[in-house]
Design an enzyme around this catalytic site. Structure first.
Site, PDB file in Angstrom:
ATOM      1  N   ARG A 221      15.562   6.559  80.724  1.00 14.98           N
ATOM      2  CA  ARG A 221      16.327   5.878  79.673  1.00 14.98           C
ATOM      3  C   ARG A 221      15.534   5.943  78.359  1.00 14.98           C
ATOM      4  O   ARG A 221      14.299   5.869  78.364  1.00 14.98           O
ATOM      5  CB  ARG A 221      16.553   4.403  80.043  1.00 14.98           C
ATOM      6  CG  ARG A 221      17.593   4.197  81.143  1.00 14.98           C
ATOM      7  CD  ARG A 221      19.002   4.524  80.686  1.00 14.98           C
ATOM      8  NE  ARG A 221      20.016   4.267  81.698  1.00 14.98           N
ATOM      9  CZ  ARG A 221      20.514   5.190  82.525  1.00 14.98           C
ATOM     10  NH1 ARG A 221      20.076   6.436  82.484  1.00 14.98           N
ATOM     11  NH2 ARG A 221      21.456   4.863  83.394  1.00 14.98           N
ATOM     12  N   HIS A 269      21.486  14.069  77.472  1.00 13.04           N
ATOM     13  CA  HIS A 269      21.661  13.228  78.666  1.00 13.04           C
ATOM     14  C   HIS A 269      22.438  13.990  79.748  1.00 13.04           C
ATOM     15  O   HIS A 269      23.528  13.573  80.167  1.00 13.04           O
ATOM     16  CB  HIS A 269      22.380  11.915  78.318  1.00 13.04           C
ATOM     17  CG  HIS A 269      22.149  10.841  79.333  1.00 13.04           C
ATOM     18  ND1 HIS A 269      21.969   9.517  79.013  1.00 13.04           N
ATOM     19  CD2 HIS A 269      22.061  10.891  80.695  1.00 13.04           C
ATOM     20  CE1 HIS A 269      21.799   8.797  80.115  1.00 13.04           C
ATOM     21  NE2 HIS A 269      21.852   9.624  81.164  1.00 13.04           N
TER      22      HIS A 269
END
Ligand code: NAP
Ligand code: GLV
Length: 306
Positions: A221, A269
């Site tokens: 993250r 991502h």
């Protein structure tokens, strides 16, 4: 039994159809405000209104491995939150991380630049023993990544919350194990969940203790990493660069320094994508196990945050 699907920023329709096909006994729909109560829900970034209205839900299945965003909502204490447990993600993560490590270790970016300039030149082979890779987070994804790296004979270190014993991997755990883990590591791979304990954990104090020429691969993250601290350590020469798949703000803002930095590789991502068929099969299997009164993997502990 009714299963409802509530996604933000993603069409629920292919999931409604896929789930209905895989589980014909269930009534499946895409949630809309005011809908009747469902027994189970499959969610991605649901609004608080969904949670508040669907008070009869027993289980919330997240279509990702990380549940940090979901745990920001006010969830009733009885509601079981279940995350994806691999479902085709670990092999993708192993590919991505091995690719990034090898690209750095073998200096393929430098070779690309040379060949694009029409230059036939060799670089001195590097010593693999000098490139210990440290995997932070030895869960479903981290363990698979650590094992994949071993295939290429890199020395592999691992870091987790609880103590582990994995063949051929030097394992460290807990806050007391972190300094030794970092000092033994040159290429750092982050695969921890985002929790109050791990937020901002990749900062000046920790990254500066990686071995000189260190390299950072963040696939967990964006909020694990203090962006300015990474840039400063790369620009000072202590770190050689980074491959980053996740960011504090996604999409990465157009004016962010990461886009243009010559020593940073950015991907959107995408290191381990949710695979619809595999995920539906896993969730259906878990609902059926719950119906039989059996326990299932991937149940989130809200106190731990993962
Ligand atoms: P997991 O199975 O829950 O594993 C988490 C690992 O992190 C465990 O080994 C855990 O230790 C360790 N850990 C947790 N808190 C820690 C702490 N404070 N200090 C040290 N270690 C800690 O999770 P996973 O399925 O491998 O996924 C990991 C993360 O990857 C997800 O949470 C998500 O954020 C990220 N992810 C990213 C993508 C992408 O496309 N970029 C895709 C999927 C997932 P214990 O073993 O002791 O519990
Ligand atoms: C993706 O980031 C996930 O958590 O599955």
């Amino acid at each position: 039994m009714k299963i409802t699907i509530c996604f933000t920023g993603l069409s629920p329709e292919p999931w409604v159809q896929g789930l209905q096909q895989a589980f014909p006994q269930a009534a499946v729909d895409a949630w809309a405000p005011g809908a009747t109560q469902a027994d189970h829900a499959i969610v991605w970034a649901p609004p608080q209104q969904f949670i508040d209205e669907q008070a009869g839900l027993k289980t919330l299945f997240n279509i990702g491995a990380g549940v940090d965003a979901l745990l920001q909502l006010r969830l009733p204490a009885h509601l079981k939150v279940v995350r994806l447990d691999d479902a085709g993600m670990s092999v993708q993560m192993a590919e991505y991380v091995c690719h990034a490590v090898i690209r750095h270790f073998r200096e393929f970016d430098g070779y690309d630049a040379d060949t694009q300039a029409g230059k036939w030149s060799y670089r001195k082979p590097r010593n693999r023993a000098d490139f210990a890779v440290g995997v932070m987070g030895l869960g479903v994804l981290g363990e698979r990544v650590a094992k994949a790296l071993q295939v290429f004979d890199f020395p592999v270190n691992g870091y987790s919350r609880s103590a582990k014993n994995l063949p051929g991997i030097r394992c460290f755990n807990g806050p007391q194990g972190l300094p030794e883990f970092l000092a033994a590591t040159r290429v750092l791979v982050n695969l921890m969940p985002l929790t109050p304990e791990t937020e901002n954990i990749l900062n000046q104090a920790t990254l500066s203790t990686l071995q000189p020429g260190g390299y950072v691969i963040n696939v967990a993250r964006g909020k694990h990493l203090v962006d300015d601290d990474l840039i400063a350590l790369i620009d000072s020469g202590h770190l050689a660069g980074a491959t980053l798949d996740v960011f504090r703000t996604e999409p990465l803002p157009a004016d962010h320094v990461f886009w243009q930095h010559p020593k940073i590789t950015v991907t959107p991502h995408t290191s381990a994508r949710t695979l619809r068929e595999e995920s539906i099969a896993q969730i259906v299997g878990k609902i059926q196990a719950l119906q039989r009164g059996q326990s299932i993997n991937g149940v989130v502990d809200p106190q731990r945050g993962y």
